[in-house]
Design a protein around this motif. Structure first.
Motif, short mmCIF file in Angstrom:
data_model
loop_
_atom_site.label_atom_id
_atom_site.label_comp_id
_atom_site.label_asym_id
_atom_site.label_seq_id
_atom_site.Cartn_x
_atom_site.Cartn_y
_atom_site.Cartn_z
N LEU A 54 -36.69 174.23 45.90
CA LEU A 54 -36.77 174.67 44.50
C LEU A 54 -37.92 173.92 43.86
N ASP A 55 -38.89 174.64 43.28
CA ASP A 55 -40.02 173.93 42.69
C ASP A 55 -39.61 173.23 41.39
N VAL A 56 -40.41 172.25 41.00
CA VAL A 56 -40.08 171.41 39.85
C VAL A 56 -39.91 172.23 38.58
N ASP A 57 -40.80 173.19 38.33
CA ASP A 57 -40.69 174.01 37.12
C ASP A 57 -39.37 174.77 37.08
N ASP A 58 -39.01 175.40 38.19
CA ASP A 58 -37.75 176.15 38.22
C ASP A 58 -36.55 175.21 38.10
N ARG A 59 -36.63 174.03 38.70
CA ARG A 59 -35.53 173.07 38.59
C ARG A 59 -35.33 172.67 37.13
N LEU A 60 -36.41 172.36 36.43
CA LEU A 60 -36.31 171.98 35.01
C LEU A 60 -35.81 173.13 34.16
N ARG A 61 -36.29 174.34 34.43
CA ARG A 61 -35.83 175.52 33.69
C ARG A 61 -34.34 175.76 33.93
N LEU A 62 -33.93 175.61 35.18
CA LEU A 62 -32.53 175.83 35.54
C LEU A 62 -31.62 174.79 34.88
N GLU A 63 -32.11 173.55 34.79
CA GLU A 63 -31.32 172.50 34.13
C GLU A 63 -31.10 172.81 32.65
N ALA A 64 -32.02 173.53 32.04
CA ALA A 64 -31.90 173.89 30.62
C ALA A 64 -30.96 175.07 30.39
N ALA A 65 -30.62 175.77 31.46
CA ALA A 65 -29.86 177.02 31.33
C ALA A 65 -28.36 176.77 31.19
N THR A 66 -27.81 177.28 30.10
CA THR A 66 -26.36 177.36 29.96
C THR A 66 -25.90 178.81 30.09
N VAL A 67 -26.86 179.72 30.03
CA VAL A 67 -26.61 181.15 30.20
C VAL A 67 -27.01 181.51 31.63
N THR A 71 -33.08 201.18 34.19
CA THR A 71 -32.51 200.56 35.39
C THR A 71 -33.17 199.21 35.61
N LEU A 72 -32.39 198.24 36.03
CA LEU A 72 -32.89 196.90 36.27
C LEU A 72 -33.85 196.90 37.45
N THR A 73 -35.01 196.27 37.28
CA THR A 73 -35.95 196.14 38.40
C THR A 73 -36.09 194.70 38.84
N GLU A 74 -36.02 193.75 37.90
CA GLU A 74 -36.10 192.34 38.27
C GLU A 74 -35.71 191.46 37.10
N ALA A 75 -35.40 190.20 37.42
CA ALA A 75 -35.12 189.20 36.39
C ALA A 75 -35.40 187.83 36.99
N GLU A 76 -35.91 186.92 36.14
CA GLU A 76 -36.25 185.59 36.64
C GLU A 76 -36.34 184.59 35.50
N LEU A 77 -36.28 183.30 35.86
CA LEU A 77 -36.53 182.23 34.90
C LEU A 77 -38.00 182.25 34.52
N ASP A 78 -38.27 182.02 33.24
CA ASP A 78 -39.64 182.10 32.79
C ASP A 78 -39.80 181.26 31.52
N ASN A 129 -28.50 172.75 45.83
CA ASN A 129 -28.91 171.39 46.22
C ASN A 129 -30.42 171.26 46.42
N GLY A 130 -31.21 171.82 45.51
CA GLY A 130 -32.65 171.68 45.58
C GLY A 130 -33.34 172.61 46.56
N GLU A 131 -32.59 173.45 47.24
CA GLU A 131 -33.15 174.42 48.18
C GLU A 131 -32.94 175.83 47.63
N VAL A 132 -33.78 176.75 48.09
CA VAL A 132 -33.66 178.15 47.67
C VAL A 132 -33.36 179.00 48.89
N SER A 133 -32.38 179.87 48.75
CA SER A 133 -32.07 180.86 49.78
C SER A 133 -32.33 182.23 49.20
N GLU A 134 -32.89 183.13 50.01
CA GLU A 134 -33.03 184.52 49.60
C GLU A 134 -31.89 185.30 50.24
N VAL A 135 -31.09 185.90 49.40
CA VAL A 135 -29.92 186.65 49.86
C VAL A 135 -30.17 188.12 49.55
N ARG A 136 -30.13 188.96 50.57
CA ARG A 136 -30.25 190.40 50.35
C ARG A 136 -28.84 190.98 50.34
#
Length: 190
Positions: free
Chosen positions: A98-111, A127-134, A74-81
């Protein structure tokens, strides 16, 4: 005499190259370690998303402390450990809007992030170290998934709409006239 010197030079250069490449070789992440890393990360993402009723937008490996996962709800970001195994939430905190860029990127995501990690893991052993929208080449929205193979960081970009790998970047070793060093940033296009 010239031929003898040339042969000796070529032989020493080849020997130097072989030694340099062996010195730069991966410390050896096994395929089992790589698979375990991805399995744990995907489990951690699922747990974080279900606990917040949100969508994961990034994950960072925090060593033995586990995974930090940013989840949008709902437009907010939580950090979950989540613990390393991906089975227990150890903390949750609000992390702002959630910043505007990430919101727009997330709206484009079907994966999903988890799907992108799984796809990217088929491209490398690490080994996985990180992953993010970009962004990729300023026009495509991707999940950038980073792995570590024991020596090198490897980035694989997965298109958020198609799920296809669009690019991979990696650090690798080069040899310059018998002197080896891991100092070149390479690029691989799938």
């Amino acid at each position: 005499m010239d031929t003898l010197r040339r042969s000796a030079f070529i032989g020493l250069t080849a020997l130097g190259a072989a030694l340099a490449l062996s010195a730069c070789s991966s410390a050896g992440v096994t395929s089992d370690q790589a698979k375990t890393s991805v399995t744990q990360a995907v489990a951690a993402i699922g747990l974080a998303e279900s606990s917040t009723s949100g969508v994961a937008i990034s994950i960072d490996a925090e060593g033995t402390r586990g995974w930090d996962i940013d989840v949008a709800t709902n437009g907010e970001v939580s950090e979950v450990r989540v613990n390393l195994e991906g089975t227990t939430i150890t903390s949750t905190r609000a992390d702002g809007r959630l910043d505007v860029d990430d919101r727009l990127r997330l709206e484009a995501a079907t994966v999903t992030l988890a799907e992108a990690i799984t796809t990217a893991s088929g491209e490398v052993v690490g080994t996985l170290t990180e992953a993010e929208l970009d962004r990729f080449l300023a026009t495509s929205v991707v999940w950038t998934v980073t792995f570590e193979d024991g020596t090198n960081d490897i980035e694989v970009s997965v298109d958020v709409a198609t799920g296809k790998v669009v690019n991979g970047e990696y650090s690798h070793c080069i040899v310059a006239i018998g002197i080896g060093h891991c100092l070149h940033q390479g690029q691989h296009t799938a």
